[in-house]
Design an enzyme around this catalytic site. Sequence first.
Site, PDB file in Angstrom:
ATOM      1  N   HIS A 186      54.643  -4.790  -2.798  1.00 45.12           N
ATOM      2  CA  HIS A 186      55.358  -3.961  -1.575  1.00 45.12           C
ATOM      3  C   HIS A 186      55.939  -2.785  -2.468  1.00 45.12           C
ATOM      4  O   HIS A 186      56.589  -2.715  -3.553  1.00 45.12           O
ATOM      5  CB  HIS A 186      56.239  -4.482  -0.603  1.00 45.12           C
ATOM      6  CG  HIS A 186      55.629  -5.591   0.136  1.00 45.12           C
ATOM      7  ND1 HIS A 186      55.662  -5.532   1.509  1.00 45.12           N
ATOM      8  CD2 HIS A 186      54.999  -6.689  -0.090  1.00 45.12           C
ATOM      9  CE1 HIS A 186      54.876  -6.472   1.968  1.00 45.12           C
ATOM     10  NE2 HIS A 186      54.644  -7.474   1.161  1.00 45.12           N
TER      11      HIS A 186
ATOM     12  N   CYS B 111      57.659  -7.001   6.674  1.00 51.72           N
ATOM     13  CA  CYS B 111      57.981  -8.720   6.388  1.00 51.72           C
ATOM     14  C   CYS B 111      59.190  -8.821   7.593  1.00 51.72           C
ATOM     15  O   CYS B 111      60.136  -8.344   7.225  1.00 51.72           O
ATOM     16  CB  CYS B 111      58.290  -9.383   5.233  1.00 51.72           C
ATOM     17  SG  CYS B 111      58.920 -10.996   5.121  1.00 51.72           S
TER      18      CYS B 111
ATOM     19  N   ASN C 281      52.626  -3.517   2.230  1.00 49.89           N
ATOM     20  CA  ASN C 281      52.083  -3.567   0.846  1.00 49.89           C
ATOM     21  C   ASN C 281      51.744  -2.170   0.414  1.00 49.89           C
ATOM     22  O   ASN C 281      52.052  -1.399   1.278  1.00 49.89           O
ATOM     23  CB  ASN C 281      50.610  -4.263   1.064  1.00 49.89           C
ATOM     24  CG  ASN C 281      50.758  -5.894   1.448  1.00 49.89           C
ATOM     25  OD1 ASN C 281      51.604  -6.092   2.339  1.00 49.89           O
ATOM     26  ND2 ASN C 281      50.495  -6.843   0.458  1.00 49.89           N
TER      27      ASN C 281
END
Lengths: 338, 338
Positions: free
Chosen positions: A244, A275, A284
């Site tokens: 990420h 997340c 990401n």
Amino acid sequence: MGIRAAANKVLSLQQMANSAEVLNDLLGYPPLAPVPIAYNFLVPNFKGMQNFLNAVESSSPEGDSAPITSPENPTAPPTPPPSPPPEKGETGEQAPITSTEDPNEMPSSTSDVDDPVQPGKSSAASNQMEVSLFTAATEAFSKANTNCSIAESLERCRPIVSLAKSRNIRVRGYVSVALGCPYEGSDVDPHKVAEITATLLEMGADEVSVADTTGMGTAPKTQELLKALFAAGIAPKDLALHFHDTYGQALVNAVVGLENGIRTFDSSVGGLGGCPYSKGATGNVATEDLVHCLHSLGGHTGIDVEKMAEIGAWISKELGRPNDSRAGKAILARLSSK
Amino acid sequence: MGIRAAANKVLSLQQMANSAEVLNDLLGYPPLAPVPIAYNFLVPNFKGMQNFLNAVESSSPEGDSAPITSPENPTAPPTPPPSPPPEKGETGEQAPITSTEDPNEMPSSTSDVDDPVQPGKSSAASNQMEVSLFTAATEAFSKANTNCSIAESLERCRPIVSLAKSRNIRVRGYVSVALGCPYEGSDVDPHKVAEITATLLEMGADEVSVADTTGMGTAPKTQELLKALFAAGIAPKDLALHFHDTYGQALVNAVVGLENGIRTFDSSVGGLGGCPYSKGATGNVATEDLVHCLHSLGGHTGIDVEKMAEIGAWISKELGRPNDSRAGKAILARLSSK
């Protein structure tokens, strides 16, 4: 060299109803694509795996014992549902964000297609379903994310992997927070990550994606982690790295992975994702940024980065989110000034 | 290891009126800071250099022959003008975006200050003025940016450098579009960059910042450029690297610079900046992202990255621009969740 879309981000635990809908849509109306597509589904537990198999197998004309990805059992592509009109410069051949394109791992296919100007366009027959299983590198994150200990989550994975492998379905394991945990901080034990990774591979997982969920990873920590993984007897080909770009270090870390022989990297077009258990976590690393970097280093990905930039702009707009790819935006600006 | 704010971005050619105002403000009301500050002014031509000197020397109590940066000729700091109230968590000691903080290059100073809890806080006496001169690596960019050929722009630089050095003023040269040009494309001749850099250093420039104005730079191209610079006899200590993160490659490229012995990197808090002559160009790499990266690699910058993140958020808000630092935003999210 493989680039994987972060399907797991779209089909998150919170969205299992939508995930089932997506699965049914893909099975019923597989999009045409110039290369075979791997669809990756997050399976949270054994029941989820059974539901997944029921959906997949009931869509197969050979019944529930048919190997799902076998080219010998083609599913003729039905008429696709109406789709949005392509943007300027698009050819309508983008993969949906829930797909994984990895030409290196797909069986080659030149099936008959209804568009003669697209040679090699595949039907659904050569597409592939794979399932993803999540574990975590810290007890606190495992508890928050899967409501069980690391050991318990691994024991839950075991029968799922067995069932998947009995049906020839590819299994991808994930080890979350491998380079930093929102609860336990940045010092995650690389030997613990290696132990979990090795356990998943021993169960039969085809690949394990070691994930820097929080973006806390740095070049030296990535190096240290890979050293621990290799010392545990794990081969680079069985690993993927999943970065990420929360702290802007994703490409620096990816280069460390490359230098250590890793050839599969997860990414997300337009940097989509996040997340729910990691506050402030962004998506990401953007596929466009990663591909631009890999190409600059002489890598071959099979990806047209200009097309990928167009996809990133399109999907970001569709989702009402900012396009978080630097290379994507720069490439589009350059193209528009031509 | 030096990190330089991109003063030139604020004091661009288009804003010379504002630049003069900024200079007069800084001379009249030098901000207090815990370390000496280097103020960097873009000088577009000889007349600009004369104006700069007139302003600087008329503010000196010793008259026009006073060495501007000499600690033996302190200018007592007058009462500063009203400033915006500090944000939560700020201490009011941030450097303005027009400053360059480089503890490695400043004389150390522990002058008397009015705040006893800030040891080593400097007065204006130990601050330093430096001037910047711009050249470019391609004829097309030189023409667009300075309306003359590369050779002509170098000849214009020569008397400016001489005058500056006669007054003990530090000179920083820039070579724009060293890794890609909006007009001539990505294949810029590294030997041409080396030739221009060497010429600026031979004239007397103290340092040359080799700038990837368009962000087209990649790791291999950065490597190739540094090789050409070193082959021309240029030492790493005389160089700075200046990356824009337009394609997301700035940190990857900076690491290549680090590995080649470069220790001065330009950056811009919050990723502020851009280039009026380079369509789609975003700002310099964000200071927060660069510092986070350098610290992760074991570097010492003297910079508190959490404070820098607060500055980035503050200045972005003041300017009504998005905060373009990934690390900055992530650090603030982490701090706010504590």
